[in-house]
Design a protein around this motif. Structure first.
Motif, mmCIF file in Angstrom:
data_model
loop_
_atom_site.group_PDB
_atom_site.id
_atom_site.type_symbol
_atom_site.label_atom_id
_atom_site.label_comp_id
_atom_site.label_asym_id
_atom_site.label_seq_id
_atom_site.Cartn_x
_atom_site.Cartn_y
_atom_site.Cartn_z
ATOM 1 N N TYR A 128 0.826 -1.207 0.000
ATOM 2 C CA TYR A 128 0.000 0.000 0.000
ATOM 3 C C TYR A 128 0.865 1.264 0.000
ATOM 4 O O TYR A 128 0.652 2.179 -0.799
ATOM 5 N N ARG A 132 1.273 4.076 -3.080
ATOM 6 C CA ARG A 132 0.935 5.499 -2.938
ATOM 7 C C ARG A 132 2.108 6.374 -3.384
ATOM 8 O O ARG A 132 1.915 7.434 -3.974
ATOM 9 N N SER A 176 -4.634 -1.774 6.075
ATOM 10 C CA SER A 176 -5.327 -0.877 7.000
ATOM 11 C C SER A 176 -4.337 -0.178 7.922
ATOM 12 O O SER A 176 -4.488 1.016 8.224
ATOM 13 N N TYR A 179 -2.721 2.468 5.989
ATOM 14 C CA TYR A 179 -3.671 3.572 5.800
ATOM 15 C C TYR A 179 -3.699 4.475 7.032
ATOM 16 O O TYR A 179 -3.766 5.700 6.913
ATOM 17 N N CYS A 183 -2.821 8.483 7.298
ATOM 18 C CA CYS A 183 -3.640 9.498 7.964
ATOM 19 C C CYS A 183 -2.796 10.333 8.920
ATOM 20 O O CYS A 183 -2.919 11.565 8.963
ATOM 21 N N LEU A 192 -8.824 7.858 1.041
ATOM 22 C CA LEU A 192 -10.209 7.527 0.698
ATOM 23 C C LEU A 192 -11.149 8.674 1.046
ATOM 24 O O LEU A 192 -12.074 8.985 0.287
ATOM 25 N N TYR A 193 -10.915 9.302 2.184
ATOM 26 C CA TYR A 193 -11.738 10.447 2.579
ATOM 27 C C TYR A 193 -11.548 11.611 1.615
ATOM 28 O O TYR A 193 -12.515 12.257 1.191
ATOM 29 N N TYR A 195 -10.554 11.414 -1.525
ATOM 30 C CA TYR A 195 -11.172 11.043 -2.798
ATOM 31 C C TYR A 195 -12.688 11.194 -2.730
ATOM 32 O O TYR A 195 -13.317 11.668 -3.678
ATOM 33 N N PHE A 196 -13.287 10.801 -1.615
ATOM 34 C CA PHE A 196 -14.736 10.936 -1.444
ATOM 35 C C PHE A 196 -15.150 12.401 -1.488
ATOM 36 O O PHE A 196 -16.133 12.768 -2.144
ATOM 37 N N THR A 199 -14.826 13.742 -5.031
ATOM 38 C CA THR A 199 -15.841 13.170 -5.917
ATOM 39 C C THR A 199 -17.179 13.893 -5.772
ATOM 40 O O THR A 199 -17.866 14.166 -6.764
ATOM 41 N N THR A 212 -4.342 11.705 -3.540
ATOM 42 C CA THR A 212 -5.169 11.906 -4.714
ATOM 43 C C THR A 212 -4.301 12.369 -5.862
ATOM 44 O O THR A 212 -3.221 12.917 -5.670
#
Length: 289
Positions: A128, A132, A176, A179, A183, A192-193, A195-196, A199, A212
Motif C-alpha cells: 500500500y 501510494r 489498514s 492507511y 492518515c 479515501l476520505y 477522494y470521497f 468526488t 489523490t
C-alpha cells in the motif's frame, strides 16, 4: 563471493534485516533445525507459555508453499527497499519509525483475526505505501500490467482467489495499518476520505492532504527526536539525516549539483513522486528561490 558481499552491503539496513531474517528462517525450517511452528504468532502459546517472541518472529516466517514463499520474500525485499531508499531517503530511522507504527496495529489485528503468518500483513502494508509513493508508475503483477495506484485492490483480489480468506484478511489488516500511517502522516482522514470529498465536491480545508492525483504529495513524516535518540545509536541514522539536510540546503540555494556527502539514492529520490514538491522543516525541495 565479493560481488555477493557488495550486493548485500548495498541493501538498506532495515530491508537487509527483514530479507536475510526471512531467508534464514526459511532455510532453518527446511533443514528442520528451527521449525516455523516455533516462530509463528500463536496467541495461546504467547499467553499461557509466555513465548513473547512470537508476535515479532511471526513477521519473519514466509509462506510454507515454496513458490509463494519465494515470491513473497522477493516482493518484501523489493517494496521494502523502494520505500526505505526513496520514500524515506535512505534514512533507516524514519523507516523504522514507520514500522514502529504499523507493526503494533498488525499485531493487535491478529488477535481479532487469528492469522499465524504475519508476513503477508507486513507485505500488505509495504504494498500500500509503495503504491501510494509510485501511483503513476506501471507495474506487473502475475503478468498483468496495471497502474501502481490500483496495486492494493488487485493484490487483495489475487490473495482472495489464490490463497483464500485467511491470506486476504491478513493483507487487508496490513493495508489498514498503512492507511492509518497515511492518515497520521498527512493529518487527514486519509486518501479515501479525500477522494470521497473531491468526488462529491466537498472542499478539504487541510492542504496537507495525501493520496489523490490532483493533490501534491508532501514530504514523508520524520521520526520524533526521542525515537531518533533511542534508535539512532544502534543503526547509525544521524549521518544520513545530516546528508539529506545538506542536500536540501544546496538545492534551495539554486545549485543543481549534489553535495559531496550525499549518496546516489538521495539524489534520485524525488523521481518516484513525479514533479511534485516536498516541504520540509523550513525548506522546499524542488523549487527555485
Amino acid at each position: 563471493m565479493s560481488d555477493l558481499n557488495q550486493f548485500i552491503a548495498q541493501i538498506p539496513k532495515i530491508t537487509r534485516f527483514l530479507t536475510i531474517s526471512t531467508l534464514t528462517s526459511s532455510f532453518l525450517n527446511a533443514l528442520t533445525i528451527l521449525p516455523s511452528s516455533t516462530l509463528i504468532c500463536n496467541w495461546s502459546k504467547i499467553i499461557y507459555d509466555f513465548q513473547i517472541w512470537r508476535p515479532f518472529t511471526g513477521f519473519l516466517v514466509a509462506n510454507p508453499q515454496p513458490m509463494q514463499g519465494l515470491m513473497d520474500t522477493y516482493m518484501l525485499y523489493s517494496y521494502s527497499r523502494g520505500i526505505e531508499e526513496l520514500k524515506f531517503y535512505n534514512n533507516s530511522v524514519d523507516y523504522l519509525f514507520y514500522l514502529f507504527i504499523i507493526v503494533p496495529i498488525i499485531v493487535l489485528s491478529s488477535v481479532v483475526m487469528p492469522v499465524p503468518l504475519l508476513q503477508p500483513a507486513l507485505l500488505g502494508s509495504l504494498t500500500y505505501t509503495w503504491s501510494r509513493a509510485n501511483k503513476d508508475h506501471q507495474v506487473s503483477i502475475y503478468f498483468i500490467s496495471i497502474k501502481a495506484s490500483l496495486l492494493p485492490v488487485v493484490t487483495l483480489g489475487f490473495r482472495l482467489l489464490l490463497e483464500g480468506t485467511s491470506s486476504f484478511l491478513a493483507v487487508l489488516a496490513g493495508m489498514s495499518a498503512a492507511y492509518v500511517y497515511a492518515c497520521i502522516e498527512s493529518w487527514t482522514l486519509g486518501p479515501l476520505y479525500t477522494y470521497f470529498c473531491e468526488t462529491f465536491g466537498i472542499r478539504v480545508q487541510n492542504e496537507n492532504r495525501l493520496g489523490t492525483l490532483s493533490s501534491k504529495e508532501k514530504e514523508t513524516m520524520r521520526a520524533p527526536l526521542w525515537f531518533k535518540k533511542f534508535v539512532g545509536t544502534f543503526i547509525g541514522g544521524s549521518r544520513v539525516i545530516d546528508q539529506r539536510k545538506n542536500k536540501i540546503h544546496t538545492l534551495t540555494n539554486g545549485s543543481t549539483s549534489s553535495t559531496s556527502s550525499g549518496n546516489s539514492s538521495s539524489t534520485s529520490s524525488g523521481s518516484i513522486f513525479g514533479n511534485s514538491r516536498f516541504q520540509g522543516r523550513g525548506y522546499r525541495l524542488g523549487s527555485e528561490n
